[in-house]
Design a protein around this motif. Structure first.
Motif, PDB file in Angstrom:
ATOM      1  N   GLN A   1       0.813  -1.222   0.000  1.00 28.23           N
ATOM      2  CA  GLN A   1       0.000   0.000   0.000  1.00 28.23           C
ATOM      3  C   GLN A   1       0.842   1.265   0.000  1.00 28.23           C
ATOM      4  OE1 GLN A   1      -2.815  -0.406   3.220  1.00 28.23           O
ATOM      5  NE2 GLN A   1      -3.535  -2.401   2.479  1.00 28.23           N
TER       6      GLN A   1
ATOM      7  N   ARG B   1       0.262  -2.352  -8.715  1.00 27.28           N
ATOM      8  CA  ARG B   1      -0.962  -1.627  -8.336  1.00 27.28           C
ATOM      9  C   ARG B   1      -1.581  -0.952  -9.572  1.00 27.28           C
ATOM     10  NH1 ARG B   1      -1.154   1.788  -3.193  1.00 27.28           N
ATOM     11  NH2 ARG B   1      -3.087   0.596  -2.876  1.00 27.28           N
TER      12      ARG B   1
ATOM     13  N   GLU C   1      -6.308  -5.863  -5.292  1.00 30.64           N
ATOM     14  CA  GLU C   1      -6.770  -4.947  -4.247  1.00 30.64           C
ATOM     15  C   GLU C   1      -8.051  -4.276  -4.726  1.00 30.64           C
ATOM     16  OE1 GLU C   1      -3.535  -2.332  -2.416  1.00 30.64           O
ATOM     17  OE2 GLU C   1      -2.731  -2.812  -4.392  1.00 30.64           O
TER      18      GLU C   1
ATOM     19  N   ARG D   1      -7.113   4.443  -2.235  1.00 30.17           N
ATOM     20  CA  ARG D   1      -7.027   3.988  -0.854  1.00 30.17           C
ATOM     21  C   ARG D   1      -7.733   2.648  -0.699  1.00 30.17           C
ATOM     22  NH1 ARG D   1      -9.090   9.780   1.220  1.00 30.17           N
ATOM     23  NH2 ARG D   1     -10.793   8.995  -0.074  1.00 30.17           N
ATOM     24  N   PRO D   2      -7.096   1.687  -0.036  1.00 29.03           N
ATOM     25  CA  PRO D   2      -7.706   0.356   0.116  1.00 29.03           C
ATOM     26  C   PRO D   2      -9.040   0.428   0.838  1.00 29.03           C
ATOM     27  CG  PRO D   2      -5.381   0.303   0.706  1.00 29.03           C
ATOM     28  CD  PRO D   2      -5.734   1.746   0.526  1.00 29.03           C
TER      29      PRO D   2
END
Length: 643
Positions: A264, A503, A472, A479-480
């Motif tokens: 992240q 990502r 994800e 933002r997760p």
């Protein structure tokens, strides 16, 4: 001193096998550090120690990686090796502690080769030597970048270690001529020595190998779920360090990765950035390795196409990971598969599937997107074909035509990808063709397989492939989001190193949550909810939302919404506009029909069983629904997903 081996596992618990905390990719990163030091710091004491001992030629990352791939049948799949002729795996584990002898003052290269391959196997190492200080220097050089490696210690020559495995590493053969003396190893030959070493008995003996009949790769990984974070962290470290070689990621000052949670901290890769820095526009995402492997093309229908490079290792990893997925979808040895996936202009569906199926014990008939009802009927009648693979938009009309021509037609297995399939179509396959398996695989040219359906999954749920493509779910700012919340999907391709994807915002939406499946697997699953990047697909054609908006500019519209729906074999597209002045829907409709073949009156794939309807609704300012938080109008609504 006494060293012991890791206890062997009982036959009653084969599927719980795991290799421990060490991963061979970390050793490769440590060797890469030494390789760079040999070039950049030739005068440093540590580098001089390697040069003076004549072992510097052993620290070549590419050759070692090739060797380890041979040793483990896939270094990126470690600690398991999936088998292609069955749905089983071989599990690797360390033997425990390995004892090596350094015959000082003779060459140290046999013991160095033994150290590297033993550490790659996860073994602790004891070197019996008369030069412990030199070995400490070698260890410090390998540990300097901070990647996790097993233990190393030295002991006097002749000391005994009951329970440890003593390994006799043969010296490299001396090759004279071509500038070398009769007793000097030929470095050109020996630079590739690791690939030969890794096929030898001494290197094979550094690991335990356990054949796990009846244990699939997915089950082996699920049983070792407590080690998933460690495996993902190791793969992520390797990916990020390899990505630093590229001009794009090399200029981003990527943070150091030590654990899975560090994902992240890495930047999101948007499609616009990928297109700007990828071939043919730019070499910024190229690592500079020598050419190998396969090059695919993006599925874009407008603008300059983007090309996706798979190195030979990337391509091999993709196939190794895909074959267990095809088994999980329902294929079995002896199946006879009609492959109708589309191929053209380097588009990858046909190329990838053909490579995967050709390595399996199935018979495949690759007809591509030109498949017709006559093809299907001939292959069923003459070859007893029992399975078919394709995209729903092309496959279903062909199967319906074949059924109409031959009412007794039966297809046991229907595997599909490329777009969702309506539940009514799935039921038609079961009712009319007797299909026992109707299963989906999610994949993309950029990173291959993302998820798959087993026989127990329906709708849009898919098992995920976290050891291959880590998914994800994030909000618009990257933002997760918590499990179960809908958001945009990011993909990190852990086993694709050329043109790395970290990502990457693929333009799809979905939600991920934990699920105990009827197939026996428990873990993360993906509910795939369709595209989010404005591609409108119907009847095997694509229309871009941005192009629709551009074409409506003369009508002075302020907002545009496109809704795609399907019900009872009727597919429809409704385009709604907002404008300050009243518009004539008929005029807007006629204009769009003249600009987009998908919306035109002549439909290439129209049949009596699959009808198409296009309508335009012109609304006043502010009449389209807004998002309650952002206030945005949803540009594309695809109601086919999960219907």
């Amino acid at each position: 001193m006494t060293a012991t081996t890791t206890p062997s596992r009982s036959a009653a618990e084969p599927q719980t096998a795991a290799a421990g905390p060490y991963h061979p990719t970390d050793l490769l990163l440590a060797v890469e550090h030494v390789e760079r030091a040999l070039t950049r710091e030739p005068g440093s004491p540590a580098v001089r120690a390697l040069l003076d001992a004549g072992v510097d030629f052993l620290f070549r990352t590419e050759e070692l990686a090739d060797g380890l791939d041979e040793l483990f049948g896939g270094v990126s799949q470690y600690p398991w090796r999936p088998l292609t002729d069955s749905d089983d795996v071989i599990a690797f584990s360390p033997v425990g502690t390995v004892v090596l002898d350094d015959p000082a003052p003779d060459s140290a290269e046999p013991a160095v080769r033994g150290l590297l391959l033993a550490w790659a196997s996860g073994d602790d190492v004891i070197v019996r030597t008369a030069r412990p200080r030199w070995w400490r220097t070698v260890e410090e050089l390998l540990r300097a970048p901070g990647f996790p490696l097993p233990a190393l210690r030295t002991a006097p020559r002749g000391e005994s270690f009951p329970g440890a495995v003593v390994v006799d590493v043969p010296p490299l053969p001396a090759v004279g001529g071509a500038g070398g003396s009769a007793d000097t190893p030929d470095t050109t030959v020996n630079a590739r020595r690791f690939r030969l070493d890794c096929t030898s008995g001494w290197a094979q003996g550094l690991s335990r190998r356990e054949y796990l009949p009846g244990t699939t790769l997915a089950r082996a990984r699920a049983a070792a779920a407590d080690g998933l974070d460690g495996r993902v962290a190791a793969r992520l470290r390797y990916l990020v360090e390899r990505a630093r070689r590229t001009p794009y990621y090399g200029g981003l000052d990527l943070p150091r990765v030590t654990e899975r949670a560090d994902l992240q901290r890495l930047p999101v890769l948007n499609k616009s950035d990928l297109e700007r820095h990828s071939l043919p526009t730019s070499h910024d995402l190229s690592g500079g390795d020598r050419p190998s492997g396969e090059v695919l093309r993006s599925g874009a229908t407008a603008g300059t196409p983007r090309y996706i490079v798979y190195s030979r290792a990337d391509w091999t990893n993709m196939i190794r990971e895909a074959i267990p997925v095809l088994y999980a979808l329902g294929l079995r040895p002896g199946d006879r598969v009609i492959n109708t996936l589309f191929g053209g202009e380097l588009y990858g569906g046909l190329v990838t599937s053909q490579n995967e199926l050709s390595r399996m014990p199935v018979e495949t008939y690759t007809v591509g997107g030109s498949a017709s009802a006559d093809h299907i009927l001939m292959l069923v009648r003459s070859f007893d074909a029992n399975a078919v693979l394709g995209m729903p938009a092309l496959l279903l009309p062909v199967l319906r035509a074949a059924k109409a021509a031959f009412p007794e037609l039966r297809i046991e297995k229907v595997l599909y990808g490329g777009s969702p399939m309506m539940e009514t179509d799935k039921q038609w396959l079961r009712d009319e063709l007797g299909a026992k398996v109707v299963a989906s695989i999610l994949a993309a040219n950029d990173g291959a397989q993302l998820g798959y359906q087993c026989s127990e999954m329906s709708g849009t749920l898919h098992h995920v492939c976290d050891d291959y493509n880590l998914l994800e779910v994030v909000d618009e700012q990257g933002r997760p989001l918590p499990d179960g919340e809908v958001g945009e999907l990011l993909v990190t391709s852990l086993q694709k190193l050329e043109g790395p994807l970290i990502r990457y915002r693929i333009g799809d939406i979905g939600r991920i949550f934990r699920h105990s499946c009827g197939c026996g697997l428990s873990g993360r699953v993906l509910e795939y909810l369709g595209r989010s990047d404005g591609q409108i697909k119907a009847h095997a054609q694509t229309m871009l939302y941005a192009d629709v908006v551009a074409e409506l500019a003369p009508f002075e519209v302020s907002q545009v919404q496109v809704e795609v729906a399907s019900r009872d074999r009727h597919e429809s597209i409704v385009i709604r506009t907002e404008s300050a002045r009243p518009l004539d829907p008929a005029a807007v409709k006629a204009h769009l029909e003249s600009k987009f073949s998908l919306l035109g009156s002549r439909q290439e794939f129209e049949t009596d069983e699959l009808l198409f309807h296009f309508a335009v609704e012109c609304l006043g300012e502010g009449e389209l629904p807004r998002h309650p938080v952002s206030g945005k109008v949803r540009g594309v609504i695809d109601r086919r997903v999960g219907a």
